[in-house]
Design a protein around this motif. Structure first.
Motif, short mmCIF file in Angstrom:
data_model
loop_
_atom_site.label_atom_id
_atom_site.label_comp_id
_atom_site.label_asym_id
_atom_site.label_seq_id
_atom_site.Cartn_x
_atom_site.Cartn_y
_atom_site.Cartn_z
N SER A 253 -1.62 -45.49 86.49
CA SER A 253 -0.44 -45.51 85.62
C SER A 253 -0.36 -44.22 84.81
N ASN A 254 -1.47 -43.78 84.24
CA ASN A 254 -1.48 -42.54 83.47
C ASN A 254 -1.26 -41.33 84.36
N GLN A 255 -1.73 -41.39 85.60
CA GLN A 255 -1.47 -40.29 86.53
C GLN A 255 0.03 -40.16 86.81
N ARG A 256 0.70 -41.28 86.96
CA ARG A 256 2.15 -41.25 87.17
C ARG A 256 2.86 -40.72 85.93
N TYR A 257 2.38 -41.11 84.74
CA TYR A 257 2.96 -40.57 83.51
C TYR A 257 2.81 -39.05 83.47
N ALA A 258 1.65 -38.55 83.88
CA ALA A 258 1.41 -37.11 83.87
C ALA A 258 2.37 -36.39 84.81
N VAL A 259 2.57 -36.94 86.01
CA VAL A 259 3.51 -36.33 86.96
C VAL A 259 4.94 -36.37 86.40
N ALA A 260 5.29 -37.48 85.76
CA ALA A 260 6.64 -37.60 85.17
C ALA A 260 6.83 -36.57 84.06
N CYS A 261 5.83 -36.42 83.20
CA CYS A 261 5.92 -35.43 82.11
C CYS A 261 6.06 -34.03 82.68
N ALA A 262 5.23 -33.69 83.66
CA ALA A 262 5.28 -32.36 84.26
C ALA A 262 6.63 -32.10 84.94
N THR A 263 7.18 -33.13 85.57
CA THR A 263 8.48 -32.97 86.23
C THR A 263 9.59 -32.73 85.21
N ILE A 264 9.59 -33.47 84.13
CA ILE A 264 10.59 -33.29 83.08
C ILE A 264 10.48 -31.89 82.47
N LEU A 265 9.25 -31.44 82.23
CA LEU A 265 9.04 -30.11 81.67
C LEU A 265 9.57 -29.03 82.62
N PHE A 266 9.30 -29.20 83.91
CA PHE A 266 9.77 -28.24 84.90
C PHE A 266 11.30 -28.20 84.94
N LEU A 267 11.94 -29.36 84.97
CA LEU A 267 13.40 -29.42 85.07
C LEU A 267 14.07 -28.84 83.83
N LEU A 268 13.56 -29.19 82.65
CA LEU A 268 14.16 -28.67 81.42
C LEU A 268 14.00 -27.15 81.31
N SER A 269 12.82 -26.66 81.66
CA SER A 269 12.56 -25.22 81.54
C SER A 269 13.41 -24.42 82.52
N ILE A 270 13.53 -24.89 83.78
CA ILE A 270 14.34 -24.14 84.75
C ILE A 270 15.82 -24.21 84.37
N MET A 271 16.24 -25.32 83.76
CA MET A 271 17.64 -25.43 83.32
C MET A 271 17.94 -24.39 82.25
#
Length: 333
Positions: free
Chosen positions: A67-85
């Motif tokens: 569950s925490n691993q999925r949270y980590a992937v979700a956090c990293a994905t959100i960070l990537f999308l916001l930064s590239i935007m």
């Protein structure tokens, strides 16, 4: 025909390069934080890739760990999308004016820092099997170091935004308010990291329900040294916060004659306590023996403590020489 084709290709490549340089120049002139946002995008990209890779190869398969691993992937994905935007927005002047330099950008930065903090906490936890292994040592260097680099970049983004939007220069304030104030702030932050890391390692390896295998339960020596790290970290944080509070009060209400004496005593206690504990914490059976948050925070707190002691001694020597020479107006705070 071949020479014409090659010249056309070269001309096209030059136009592309020119367009890229023009977009970068426009972006840099649009916002003073363009460099920070590009670095943020690079760090988030590396972190996302490292998180996905670490999740695919981890040996932590419990429901809580997954569950925490999925949270980590979700956090990293959100960070990537916001930064590239935001990076793309820098190249579009019409759209960038809506977000860049406004409160919306400040809100985005706060969201990013929140997600980075959560990501660093998850990937550094030995129970989740991402950036660290069962012993607490770094198992994935890209994930560990670039997640911390991203968090540091987020803080730099926030300070830059506060300076340009509200005229509040956090670094300048820390340097100008009172001598050694910046070092005391660093000591407090390192003490908090030291305390939190020690507490987490104690809970993970010494608690009743650790979530780890029996072979990973800490020895009595290991657990006692974790408790030592908790105590040293608490005292370092408390002493630092107290001095910072008094120094901020001095800049408003005048000088406190006893503050310099308190600085000498407390900085000496921090340096002495960290020097005495560093061998126990980073020794063979210590919780900071592997390279981890506790290792870096312990050595960092010791280094800052020594800098504080050196600065206090230097001020004291200067004041003593000035008084002997009959000079007035020497300030020790």
């Amino acid at each position: 025909h071949k020479s014409c084709s090659s010249s056309l290709v070269t001309s096209k490549q030059q136009r592309i390069a020119y367009n890229i340089m023009t977009a970068a120049t426009t972006a840099a002139s649009t916002s003073p934080r363009f460099g920070y946002w590009v670095a943020f995008f690079i760090f988030s990209t590396i972190t996302l890739g490292a998180t996905i890779e670490a999740q695919a190869h981890t040996d932590r398969l419990s429901p809580a760990a997954q569950s925490n691993q999925r949270y980590a992937v979700a956090c990293a994905t959100i960070l990537f999308l916001l930064s590239i935007m935001v990076v793309i927005l820098h190249t579009k002047p019409l759209l960038s004016s809506i977000i860049l330099g406004t409160k919306i950008e400040g809100f985005i930065i706060l969201v990013l820092i929140t997600f980075w903090t959560a990501l660093v906490a998850i990937v550094s936890d030995t129970r989740h099997g991402l950036a660290t292994d069962s012993s607490g040592s770094i198992a994935n260097g890209n994930l560990y170091y670039f997640s911390w680099a991203g968090l540091a970049t987020g803080v730099a983004l926030l300070t830059s935004f506060l300076r340009s939007k509200f005229g509040f220069d956090l670094g300048g304030e820390l340097r100008s308010r009172a001598e050694r104030l910046q070092q005391w702030v660093w000591a407090g932050m390192l003490g908090l990291v030291q305390m939190g890391s020690s507490a987490r390692l104690f809970d993970n390896h010494c608690g009743q329900q650790t979530g780890l295998g029996e072979a990973e339960i800490g020895t009595i020596t290991f657990c006692r040294r974790c408790q030592l790290g908790i105590v040293i970290g608490i005292f370092t944080a408390i002493f630092s916060v107290a001095i910072v509070g008094f120094k901020l009060g001095v800049s408003r209400n005048g000088k406190l004659p006893w503050l310099f004496t308190a600085e000498i005593v407390l900085s000496g206690m921090i340096a002495g306590g960290q020097a005495g504990s560093v061998g126990f914490l980073t020794g063979q059976e210590g919780p900071a023996a592997p390279l981890n948050n506790l290792y870096y925070s312990t050595w960092g707190a010791l280094a800052v403590g020594l800098v504080l002691v050196g600065s206090c001694v230097e001020n004291w020597s200067t004041a003593k020489s000035s008084l002997r020479d009959g000079e007035e107006g020497v300030s020790l705070t």
